[in-house]
Design a protein around this motif. Structure first.
Motif, mmCIF file in Angstrom:
data_model
loop_
_atom_site.group_PDB
_atom_site.id
_atom_site.type_symbol
_atom_site.label_atom_id
_atom_site.label_comp_id
_atom_site.label_asym_id
_atom_site.label_seq_id
_atom_site.Cartn_x
_atom_site.Cartn_y
_atom_site.Cartn_z
ATOM 1 N N PHE A 17 -9.481 -52.911 -11.278
ATOM 2 C CA PHE A 17 -8.081 -52.510 -11.402
ATOM 3 C C PHE A 17 -7.200 -53.648 -11.930
ATOM 4 N N THR A 18 -7.539 -54.865 -11.587
ATOM 5 C CA THR A 18 -6.796 -56.016 -12.137
ATOM 6 C C THR A 18 -6.983 -56.098 -13.645
ATOM 7 N N LEU A 19 -8.233 -55.986 -14.087
ATOM 8 C CA LEU A 19 -8.501 -56.054 -15.522
ATOM 9 C C LEU A 19 -7.936 -54.843 -16.264
ATOM 10 N N PHE A 20 -7.944 -53.687 -15.623
ATOM 11 C CA PHE A 20 -7.346 -52.497 -16.232
ATOM 12 C C PHE A 20 -5.852 -52.731 -16.461
ATOM 13 N N GLY A 21 -5.165 -53.243 -15.444
ATOM 14 C CA GLY A 21 -3.734 -53.518 -15.580
ATOM 15 C C GLY A 21 -3.431 -54.582 -16.615
ATOM 16 N N VAL A 22 -4.231 -55.631 -16.609
ATOM 17 C CA VAL A 22 -4.014 -56.714 -17.581
ATOM 18 C C VAL A 22 -4.271 -56.210 -19.001
ATOM 19 N N SER A 23 -5.319 -55.400 -19.172
ATOM 20 C CA SER A 23 -5.600 -54.892 -20.518
ATOM 21 C C SER A 23 -4.474 -53.987 -21.013
ATOM 22 N N LYS A 24 -3.888 -53.187 -20.112
ATOM 23 C CA LYS A 24 -2.762 -52.340 -20.519
ATOM 24 C C LYS A 24 -1.545 -53.189 -20.891
ATOM 25 N N LEU A 25 -1.369 -54.326 -20.205
ATOM 26 C CA LEU A 25 -0.225 -55.198 -20.510
ATOM 27 C C LEU A 25 -0.414 -55.984 -21.801
ATOM 28 N N ILE A 26 -1.635 -56.435 -22.044
ATOM 29 C CA ILE A 26 -1.873 -57.340 -23.172
ATOM 30 C C ILE A 26 -2.212 -56.601 -24.463
ATOM 31 N N GLY A 35 -6.506 -49.553 -30.623
ATOM 32 C CA GLY A 35 -6.978 -48.415 -31.417
ATOM 33 C C GLY A 35 -7.583 -48.846 -32.730
ATOM 34 N N THR A 36 -7.035 -49.883 -33.351
ATOM 35 C CA THR A 36 -7.592 -50.399 -34.601
ATOM 36 C C THR A 36 -8.998 -50.934 -34.379
ATOM 37 N N VAL A 37 -9.203 -51.620 -33.266
ATOM 38 C CA VAL A 37 -10.511 -52.206 -32.974
ATOM 39 C C VAL A 37 -11.549 -51.124 -32.670
ATOM 40 N N ILE A 38 -11.174 -50.114 -31.892
ATOM 41 C CA ILE A 38 -12.151 -49.094 -31.505
ATOM 42 C C ILE A 38 -12.247 -47.953 -32.525
ATOM 43 N N GLY A 39 -11.357 -47.929 -33.504
ATOM 44 C CA GLY A 39 -11.435 -46.937 -34.570
ATOM 45 C C GLY A 39 -10.864 -45.575 -34.228
ATOM 46 N N GLN A 40 -10.050 -45.487 -33.197
ATOM 47 C CA GLN A 40 -9.399 -44.229 -32.813
ATOM 48 C C GLN A 40 -8.164 -44.579 -31.987
ATOM 49 N N ASP A 41 -7.359 -43.571 -31.693
ATOM 50 C CA ASP A 41 -6.199 -43.823 -30.837
ATOM 51 C C ASP A 41 -6.679 -44.214 -29.441
ATOM 52 N N ALA A 42 -6.108 -45.285 -28.905
ATOM 53 C CA ALA A 42 -6.507 -45.761 -27.582
ATOM 54 C C ALA A 42 -5.947 -44.842 -26.500
ATOM 55 N N THR A 43 -6.811 -44.453 -25.578
ATOM 56 C CA THR A 43 -6.407 -43.614 -24.455
ATOM 57 C C THR A 43 -6.616 -44.389 -23.156
ATOM 58 N N HIS A 74 -8.654 -43.590 -20.923
ATOM 59 C CA HIS A 74 -10.105 -43.660 -20.763
ATOM 60 C C HIS A 74 -10.677 -44.893 -21.460
ATOM 61 N N ASP A 75 -10.182 -45.205 -22.654
ATOM 62 C CA ASP A 75 -10.670 -46.374 -23.388
ATOM 63 C C ASP A 75 -10.343 -47.668 -22.640
ATOM 64 N N TYR A 76 -9.154 -47.737 -22.069
ATOM 65 C CA TYR A 76 -8.790 -48.914 -21.271
ATOM 66 C C TYR A 76 -9.678 -49.012 -20.021
ATOM 67 N N ALA A 77 -9.984 -47.872 -19.419
ATOM 68 C CA ALA A 77 -10.851 -47.868 -18.238
ATOM 69 C C ALA A 77 -12.264 -48.317 -18.601
ATOM 70 N N VAL A 78 -12.768 -47.858 -19.743
ATOM 71 C CA VAL A 78 -14.105 -48.281 -20.186
ATOM 72 C C VAL A 78 -14.114 -49.780 -20.452
ATOM 73 N N PHE A 99 -16.422 -52.425 -18.430
ATOM 74 C CA PHE A 99 -17.365 -53.294 -19.120
ATOM 75 C C PHE A 99 -17.120 -54.757 -18.767
ATOM 76 N N VAL A 100 -15.870 -55.186 -18.827
ATOM 77 C CA VAL A 100 -15.553 -56.587 -18.538
ATOM 78 C C VAL A 100 -15.807 -56.905 -17.065
ATOM 79 N N SER A 101 -15.490 -55.995 -16.161
ATOM 80 C CA SER A 101 -15.757 -56.199 -14.738
ATOM 81 C C SER A 101 -17.253 -56.330 -14.482
ATOM 82 N N SER A 102 -18.032 -55.470 -15.106
ATOM 83 C CA SER A 102 -19.481 -55.517 -14.927
ATOM 84 C C SER A 102 -20.066 -56.806 -15.480
ATOM 85 N N MET A 103 -19.596 -57.209 -16.642
ATOM 86 C CA MET A 103 -20.085 -58.463 -17.215
ATOM 87 C C MET A 103 -19.683 -59.651 -16.344
ATOM 88 N N GLY A 104 -18.506 -59.597 -15.780
ATOM 89 C CA GLY A 104 -18.067 -60.663 -14.887
ATOM 90 C C GLY A 104 -18.921 -60.745 -13.630
#
Length: 101
Positions: free
Chosen positions: A16-25, A32-40, A42-46, A50-55
């Motif tokens: 949840f910390t990384l989700f919030g930070v990603s939405k802020l930053i 959307g440019t990076v993932i090739g579609q409009d960011a939703t 769900h995309d922020y949650a994914v 991913f980053v939480s799991s890698m951490g």
């Protein structure tokens, strides 16, 4: 069971910390440019998942490389270290008494 619940709790907090930070930053247009579609959401949650799991995996590997003393110092407080030191001293005294007899 205690360790499992602690790890899961910290994972959820990290997610949840990384989700919030990603939405802020990350702006939706830049993300959307990076993932090739409009960011939703769900995309922020994914991304946060991913980053939480890698951490968590990186932290597990990193802690596996530490020696027992370092992990023990990080995991236990000063009072527990004092108890262990007292037990070591008592064991040493017992061994010395046994060797004298």
């Amino acid at each position: 069971m205690t360790i499992t619940s602690g790890v899961l709790s910290l994972y959820v907090i990290l997610f949840f910390t990384l989700f919030g930070v990603s939405k802020l930053i990350l702006t939706p247009s830049a993300f959307g440019t990076v993932i090739g579609q409009d960011a939703t959401v769900h995309d922020y949650a994914v991304l946060a998942w991913f980053v939480s799991s890698m951490g968590m995996v990186g932290g597990a590997f990193g802690s596996g490389l530490e020696d027992d003393g370092t992990v023990r110092n990080a995991a236990y407080g000063e009072r527990q270290r004092q108890r262990w030191q007292k037990l070591r001293e008592e064991k040493k005294v017992r061994e010395e008494l046994e060797s004298e007899t």
